[in-house]
Design a protein around this motif. Structure first.
Motif, PDB file in Angstrom:
ATOM      1  N   PRO A 270      -1.758  41.215  67.466  1.00  0.00           N
ATOM      2  CA  PRO A 270      -0.961  41.415  66.073  1.00  0.00           C
ATOM      3  C   PRO A 270      -1.473  41.562  65.036  1.00  0.00           C
ATOM      4  N   GLY A 271      -1.178  42.717  64.135  1.00  0.00           N
ATOM      5  CA  GLY A 271      -1.539  43.007  62.980  1.00  0.00           C
ATOM      6  C   GLY A 271      -2.449  44.111  62.821  1.00  0.00           C
ATOM      7  N   GLY A 272      -3.187  44.465  61.918  1.00  0.00           N
ATOM      8  CA  GLY A 272      -4.252  45.495  62.070  1.00  0.00           C
ATOM      9  C   GLY A 272      -5.520  45.127  61.648  1.00  0.00           C
ATOM     10  N   TYR A 273      -6.521  46.059  62.160  1.00  0.00           N
ATOM     11  CA  TYR A 273      -7.829  45.500  62.241  1.00  0.00           C
ATOM     12  C   TYR A 273      -8.700  46.841  62.478  1.00  0.00           C
ATOM     13  N   PRO A 274     -10.054  46.457  61.597  1.00  0.00           N
ATOM     14  CA  PRO A 274     -10.967  47.446  61.645  1.00  0.00           C
ATOM     15  C   PRO A 274     -11.556  47.727  63.132  1.00  0.00           C
ATOM     16  N   VAL A 275     -11.368  48.993  63.678  1.00  0.00           N
ATOM     17  CA  VAL A 275     -11.955  49.167  65.152  1.00  0.00           C
ATOM     18  C   VAL A 275     -12.826  50.286  65.225  1.00  0.00           C
ATOM     19  N   LEU A 284     -12.703  46.323  68.977  1.00  0.00           N
ATOM     20  CA  LEU A 284     -12.478  45.883  67.418  1.00  0.00           C
ATOM     21  C   LEU A 284     -14.146  45.984  66.860  1.00  0.00           C
ATOM     22  N   ARG A 285     -14.080  46.010  65.469  1.00  0.00           N
ATOM     23  CA  ARG A 285     -15.134  46.467  64.749  1.00  0.00           C
ATOM     24  C   ARG A 285     -14.953  45.418  63.557  1.00  0.00           C
TER      25      ARG A 285
END
Length: 370
Positions: A270-275, A284-285
């Motif tokens: 869910p949601g937004g991430y650094p990748v 993921l990052r």
């Protein structure tokens, strides 16, 4: 999926986001050679494909844009198209409900959307994405689905129904691009931002704000910087989101390419991430000291900003306020429901929308439909 950067892609949709994405692909094609453009009508698909081809001519690139008509029932047409195309990616940029309607129309339906929050449209945003995953599984199993329609929650919901979507586009990437521009940060790998779709608007409570790190150090003054980004017209943000997607999409299909940036809903989170994407593998990052569980918890605590959330029990739940608005406008929807219920809820909302739109007092805007 066997990665092959020369395999075609298919883009479902001809609205503003799709057009920006196609223009960006025309100017930065990588090793991509063909993009199939699927629109609701032959005229629409041809026009948008021609626009993208014109940009390719201006840029001196050789990517070809091939139009296809989906008709009024895209789900029925997708299977034969995918079986013939065998694309590496199917990028869904279309839904039955435009996110712009609440801002550009005046009807009981638009007023419902403004009062209830964007999460009230989740069943509509998920409709074509769900059909796309099913169509790929049946007609082109090697095709990965990428979703630009409310991916922050649509993707997790579909994963809960065993319908995996690789990742989303826009939203956190849009905001990260705007933040980098204002901070003068050219290298996206220096920035790590956790932001939900809801963070395209400022939350009333500062504690619900997005959070970020620059070179591993927490960003101070992020709310002010985001305020400058959010002040841009939404169609401008739309364009940033579409253009920011191109290097990520190339990295997902080309093992020789790499990417360090941001994406919403990677692997159904869910949601937004650094990748990071290396060798076409998406991971993921996160900044030092932040675990994946912590990042997911951050988003779970903020899903209410859109009026809907996905519980640990796998059920989707409207917030009490959103559910009350829906009921007040005649929607007979449960407060909690399973991802498997999404098709029935989508049909119910479409009937409700047809009735409530009859009070429209202004010209309709262009819809984000295929």
């Amino acid at each position: 999926m066997t990665s092959d950067p020369t395999r075609p892609w298919t883009v479902l949709g001809t609205g503003a986001f799709a057009r920006s994405l196609l223009r960006a692909l025309a100017h930065r094609p990588g090793r991509l050679t063909t993009v199939h453009v699927v629109g609701r009508t032959p005229e629409r698909a041809r026009g948008v494909a021609a626009l993208a081809a014109g940009h390719a001519a201006l840029a001196g690139t050789r990517v070809a844009f091939v139009p296809h008509s989906a008709g009024l029932s895209p789900a029925e047409r997708l299977r034969p198209l995918l079986r013939a195309q065998r694309p590496a990616l199917l990028v869904v940029c279309a839904s039955p409900q435009s996110p712009a309607e609440a801002r550009t129309r005046d009807s009981d339906w638009a007023r419902l959307l403004r009062r209830a929050g964007f999460g009230a449209t989740l069943p509509l945003q998920a409709a074509l994405v769900r059909e796309s995953v099913l169509a790929c599984a049946d007609a082109s199993p090697g095709t990965q689905v990428v979703n630009a329609c409310f991916p922050d929650l649509v993707n997790p919901a579909l994963h809960g129904a065993d319908l995996p979507v690789l990742c989303g586009l826009g939203n956190v990437a849009t905001l990260a691009t705007g933040v980098r521009a204002r901070l003068g940060v050219r290298d996206d790998s220096r920035l790590a931002l956790l932001a939900h779709h809801a963070h395209l608007s400022a939350p009333e409570d500062p504690r619900d704000e997005a959070t970020g790190w620059l070179d591993g150090t927490p960003l101070t003054g992020l709310r002010d910087v985001l305020g400058e980004v959010r002040a841009m017209p939404r169609d401008f943000l739309n364009e940033l989101g579409a253009h920011s997607a191109v290097p990520a999409l190339h990295a997902l299909t080309d093992p020789s390419a790499s990417y360090a940036g941001h994406l919403p809903a990677p692997h159904g989170l869910p949601g937004g991430y650094p990748v990071r994407i290396d060798g076409a593998a998406l991971t993921l990052r996160l900044p030092p000291g932040l675990s994946p569980a912590d990042a997911v918890a951050f988003h779970r605590e903020r899903e209410h900003l859109d009026g809907i959330g996905l519980g640990e029990d796998g059920l989707l739940r409207f917030t009490p306020g959103t559910h009350a608005v829906l009921r007040a406008h005649g929607a007979d929807l449960p407060e909690a429901f399973a991802p498997a219920d999404l098709p029935d809820l989508s049909r119910h909302l479409l009937h409700l929308r047809e009735r409530l739109r009859r009070t429209s007092t202004s010209a309709p805007s262009e819809k984000e439909t295929p």
